[in-house]
Design an enzyme around this catalytic site. Structure first.
Site, PDB file in Angstrom:
ATOM      1  N   HIS A 225       0.946  -1.241  -0.018  1.00 26.90           N
ATOM      2  CA  HIS A 225       0.111  -0.052   0.029  1.00 26.90           C
ATOM      3  C   HIS A 225       0.756   1.475   0.020  1.00 26.90           C
ATOM      4  O   HIS A 225       1.703   1.397   0.719  1.00 26.90           O
ATOM      5  CB  HIS A 225      -0.953  -0.305   1.135  1.00 26.90           C
ATOM      6  CG  HIS A 225      -0.081   0.099   2.495  1.00 26.90           C
ATOM      7  ND1 HIS A 225       0.037   1.402   3.018  1.00 26.90           N
ATOM      8  CD2 HIS A 225      -0.133  -0.608   3.501  1.00 26.90           C
ATOM      9  CE1 HIS A 225       0.398   1.032   4.303  1.00 26.90           C
ATOM     10  NE2 HIS A 225       0.457  -0.208   4.483  1.00 26.90           N
TER      11      HIS A 225
ATOM     12  N   GLU B 291      -5.222   1.605   2.656  1.00 29.30           N
ATOM     13  CA  GLU B 291      -5.055   0.341   3.494  1.00 29.30           C
ATOM     14  C   GLU B 291      -5.198   0.647   5.075  1.00 29.30           C
ATOM     15  O   GLU B 291      -5.635   0.169   5.765  1.00 29.30           O
ATOM     16  CB  GLU B 291      -3.670  -0.424   3.533  1.00 29.30           C
ATOM     17  CG  GLU B 291      -3.366  -1.773   4.052  1.00 29.30           C
ATOM     18  CD  GLU B 291      -2.860  -1.436   5.392  1.00 29.30           C
ATOM     19  OE1 GLU B 291      -2.615  -2.546   6.204  1.00 29.30           O
ATOM     20  OE2 GLU B 291      -2.399  -0.442   5.667  1.00 29.30           O
TER      21      GLU B 291
END
Length: 369
Positions: free
Chosen positions: A67, A212
């Site tokens: 992420h 995320e």
């Protein structure tokens, strides 16, 4: 691609990108991936997807991801006197907030600020030792009024990030904000450099994912588009070599990436990953064959996108490689460049393997669309 692990990491650490505001990181990562990829694109949410390797429609489809976002804050209210009230986005360590410096990504550019703290000389009792709740904190940007703050380009909804420029410590360690997860993003770019232009037995999809730190699910549109047979997530995990965690677990800095055996959300087991033993064995065997140090990790309180990816389609085999990191979600995270390089090297060997060596049975291959 000409790739330098340290300089790439330093470049990514200099960027500010809370969840939902990852464009500045994506704008750096996408063209670097495109140099060696078959194709690249960015989906509606902002996930960057690059394809490498086999274009055979029947090839195994492997997705490696990390992420782009970092923990931070967002402006909730501007007081009439110009001080900023704010909300957490993700999980920045609350105990580190007071006195921290921050950057606000205003409409006219970056605005520096600091999180205020009651002057020590006038503090009484518990005020000197206890961290205030977030609704008791404020950010000082030097504005004299609400209108002054607005004129600086700050408004409700303005993203805020921790401020700690990266610096190198002893023994190949790096200290910075946002090592979670610019370490993983650097690993993606290092992997892309190693496989660029090479023939692979598998179709490899490298994904730099969004959000995320907010909801752990921003990657799901990319998963549904790729329909992978197996995924490998790259993230950080707490290193247990500091005085406060030395008795907790064996995973430490400078001993190679961790192989996730178990993780789950710290406030219950509603989401997490129990890695298939055959996947763990595959990772360890590959590492041993290529003399790459690895460690096993069991990490309650840690959760990654794999907790949700594994439940897509008919179920997806998921693996996790974790880069040990001290002082997670603080302004001063610390990690090892050696662990990062070992992660890149292991990924390259994993995706370069023959399809029949992957830990997948015929039944575990993706279903036809």
């Amino acid at each position: 691609m000409s790739f330098d692990t340290r300089s790439t990491l330093m470049q990514l650490l200099s960027l500010d990108a809370i969840p939902g505001h990852e464009t500045i990181v994506a704008d750096v990562i996408e063209p670097l991936l495109a140099q060696g990829a078959i194709s690249t694109h960015r989906d509606v949410l902002g996930n960057v997807i690059a394809q490498f390797g086999s274009q055979d429609p029947d090839a195994l489809r492997i997705m490696v991801f990390a992420h782009m976002d970092e923990v931070g804050f967002m402006v909730r209210k501007i007081e009439q006197n110009g001080f900023i009230r704010f909300e957490r986005v993700g999980g920045p360590a609350q105990i580190t907030m007071s006195g921290s410096t921050v950057n606000l990504q205003g409409s006219k550019g970056s605005v520096p600020g600091c999180i205020g703290i009651k002057s020590y000389h006038f503090s009484k009792g518990d005020e000197r030792t206890h961290q205030p709740a977030i609704d008791q904190l404020w950010i000082d940007i030097g504005a004299s009024s609400k209108q002054d703050a607005l004129a600086m380009g700050v408004n409700v909804g303005t993203p805020i990030t921790l401020n700690n420029p990266p610096r190198k410590l002893g023994n190949n360690l790096v200290c910075s904000k946002a090592l979670d997860n610019r370490l993983g993003c650097t690993a993606l770019l290092g992997l892309a450099d190693k496989v660029a232009g090479k023939s692979l037995d598998v179709a490899l999809f490298i994904v730099a994912a969004v959000q995320e730190e907010f909801n752990i699910r921003g990657i799901l549109p990319a998963v549904n588009a790729i329909r992978p047979d197996l995924t490998i997530g790259i993230d950080i995990t707490p290193s247990c070599d500091t005085p406060d965690l030395a008795d907790y677990a064996d995973l430490v800095i400078n001993q190679g990436p961790g192989i996730t055996c178990l993780n789950y959300h710290g406030r219950g087991t509603l989401a997490g990953l129990i890695t298939s033993p055959k996947v763990v064995q595959w990772l360890e065997t590959t590492a041993e064959q290529h003399h790459i140090p690895v460690q096993r990790e069991v990490a309650p309180g840690v959760i990654t996108e794999s907790g949700y990816i594994q439940l897509q389609q008919d179920g997806i085999l998921c693996a996790g490689l974790s880069i040990p990191c001290r002082y997670t979600h603080s302004p001063s995270e610390v990690a090892s460049l050696s662990d990062l390089q070992h992660c890149i090297d292991l990924l390259a060997h994993l995706v370069a393997a023959k399809a029949e060596t992957f830990p997948l049975t015929t039944k575990e291959r993706r279903s036809p669309q």
